[in-house]
Design a protein around this motif. Structure first.
Motif, PDB file in Angstrom:
ATOM      1  N   LYS A  97       8.511   6.162   0.873  1.00  0.00           N
ATOM      2  CA  LYS A  97       7.982   5.046   1.672  1.00  0.00           C
ATOM      3  C   LYS A  97       7.793   5.454   3.129  1.00  0.00           C
ATOM      4  O   LYS A  97       6.830   5.054   3.778  1.00  0.00           O
ATOM      5  CB  LYS A  97       8.904   3.834   1.569  1.00  0.00           C
ATOM      6  CG  LYS A  97       8.815   3.143   0.230  1.00  0.00           C
ATOM      7  CD  LYS A  97       9.760   1.968   0.159  1.00  0.00           C
ATOM      8  CE  LYS A  97       9.693   1.303  -1.207  1.00  0.00           C
ATOM      9  NZ  LYS A  97      10.652   0.211  -1.322  1.00  0.00           N
ATOM     10  N   GLU A  98       8.700   6.268   3.640  1.00  0.00           N
ATOM     11  CA  GLU A  98       8.582   6.747   5.022  1.00  0.00           C
ATOM     12  C   GLU A  98       7.380   7.682   5.164  1.00  0.00           C
ATOM     13  O   GLU A  98       6.614   7.589   6.125  1.00  0.00           O
ATOM     14  CB  GLU A  98       9.879   7.468   5.438  1.00  0.00           C
ATOM     15  CG  GLU A  98      10.026   7.668   6.905  1.00  0.00           C
ATOM     16  CD  GLU A  98       9.962   6.386   7.714  1.00  0.00           C
ATOM     17  OE1 GLU A  98       9.306   6.411   8.773  1.00  0.00           O
ATOM     18  OE2 GLU A  98      10.536   5.365   7.308  1.00  0.00           O
ATOM     19  N   LYS A 100       4.752   7.635   3.297  1.00  0.00           N
ATOM     20  CA  LYS A 100       3.575   6.797   3.108  1.00  0.00           C
ATOM     21  C   LYS A 100       3.202   6.113   4.426  1.00  0.00           C
ATOM     22  O   LYS A 100       2.028   6.048   4.775  1.00  0.00           O
ATOM     23  CB  LYS A 100       3.868   5.758   2.026  1.00  0.00           C
ATOM     24  CG  LYS A 100       2.671   4.962   1.582  1.00  0.00           C
ATOM     25  CD  LYS A 100       3.056   4.079   0.415  1.00  0.00           C
ATOM     26  CE  LYS A 100       1.902   3.190   0.019  1.00  0.00           C
ATOM     27  NZ  LYS A 100       2.225   2.334  -1.107  1.00  0.00           N
ATOM     28  N   LYS A 101       4.201   5.664   5.168  1.00  0.00           N
ATOM     29  CA  LYS A 101       3.948   5.043   6.473  1.00  0.00           C
ATOM     30  C   LYS A 101       3.298   6.053   7.423  1.00  0.00           C
ATOM     31  O   LYS A 101       2.369   5.721   8.147  1.00  0.00           O
ATOM     32  CB  LYS A 101       5.251   4.533   7.101  1.00  0.00           C
ATOM     33  CG  LYS A 101       5.713   3.223   6.584  1.00  0.00           C
ATOM     34  CD  LYS A 101       6.966   2.810   7.345  1.00  0.00           C
ATOM     35  CE  LYS A 101       7.738   1.772   6.585  1.00  0.00           C
ATOM     36  NZ  LYS A 101       9.020   1.468   7.211  1.00  0.00           N
ATOM     37  N   ARG A 102       3.795   7.263   7.403  1.00  0.00           N
ATOM     38  CA  ARG A 102       3.247   8.296   8.288  1.00  0.00           C
ATOM     39  C   ARG A 102       1.793   8.620   7.950  1.00  0.00           C
ATOM     40  O   ARG A 102       0.976   8.817   8.830  1.00  0.00           O
ATOM     41  CB  ARG A 102       4.094   9.561   8.249  1.00  0.00           C
ATOM     42  CG  ARG A 102       5.274   9.486   9.191  1.00  0.00           C
ATOM     43  CD  ARG A 102       5.862  10.837   9.420  1.00  0.00           C
ATOM     44  NE  ARG A 102       7.102  10.921   8.651  1.00  0.00           N
ATOM     45  CZ  ARG A 102       7.604  12.009   8.159  1.00  0.00           C
ATOM     46  NH1 ARG A 102       7.020  13.155   8.350  1.00  0.00           N
ATOM     47  NH2 ARG A 102       8.723  11.987   7.497  1.00  0.00           N
ATOM     48  N   SER A 104      -0.303   6.639   6.652  1.00  0.00           N
ATOM     49  CA  SER A 104      -1.121   5.484   7.025  1.00  0.00           C
ATOM     50  C   SER A 104      -1.450   5.465   8.505  1.00  0.00           C
ATOM     51  O   SER A 104      -2.354   4.772   8.934  1.00  0.00           O
ATOM     52  CB  SER A 104      -0.402   4.184   6.646  1.00  0.00           C
ATOM     53  OG  SER A 104      -0.228   4.127   5.252  1.00  0.00           O
ATOM     54  N   LYS A 105      -0.713   6.236   9.292  1.00  0.00           N
ATOM     55  CA  LYS A 105      -0.925   6.254  10.748  1.00  0.00           C
ATOM     56  C   LYS A 105      -1.749   7.431  11.223  1.00  0.00           C
ATOM     57  O   LYS A 105      -1.965   7.589  12.410  1.00  0.00           O
ATOM     58  CB  LYS A 105       0.431   6.275  11.461  1.00  0.00           C
ATOM     59  CG  LYS A 105       1.232   5.025  11.262  1.00  0.00           C
ATOM     60  CD  LYS A 105       2.565   5.127  11.932  1.00  0.00           C
ATOM     61  CE  LYS A 105       3.409   3.896  11.657  1.00  0.00           C
ATOM     62  NZ  LYS A 105       4.744   4.017  12.238  1.00  0.00           N
TER      63      LYS A 105
END
Length: 106
Positions: A97-98, A100-102, A104-105
């Motif tokens: 999840k971490e 995936k967040k990266r 997305s940015k």
């Protein structure tokens, strides 16, 4: 075998988002490229200036995972191999999840 960060992400993506198996439609592009574009569209709009760079990175990771025997691609299907599943299970869902967040940015 050691995995790159992008390979780890792709492996975890296939495992956590699709249970280790994904089907895709036919395209004029190579299966790795098509799947990479499909994945990238989940994180970035096509208008994003980094879209092509991320597609290239995902496609290279997919080829690397295939070469290392972690995924198999047949027809319109991508599967994690048994070894691929074992490797994906080493990646905690929180870590995925971490990552995936990266992505997305980007």
């Amino acid at each position: 075998m050691s995995l790159t960060g992008v390979e780890r992400f792709v492996l975890a993506y296939l495992y956590y988002e699709y249970g280790g198996k994904i089907y895709f439609q036919s395209s004029n592009t190579a299966p790795e490229e098509y799947l990479a574009e499909f994945m990238t569209e989940e994180f970035l709009p096509r208008k994003n200036p980094n879209f092509s760079r991320v597609v290239t990175g995902f496609a290279e990771a997919i080829r690397g995972l295939k070469d290392k025997g972690y995924i198999s691609m047949t027809g319109y299907e991508v599967n994690l191999t048994d070894e691929g599943k074992r490797e994906a299970q080493k990646i905690q869902q929180e870590e995925y999840k971490e990552l995936k967040k990266r992505f997305s940015k980007v």
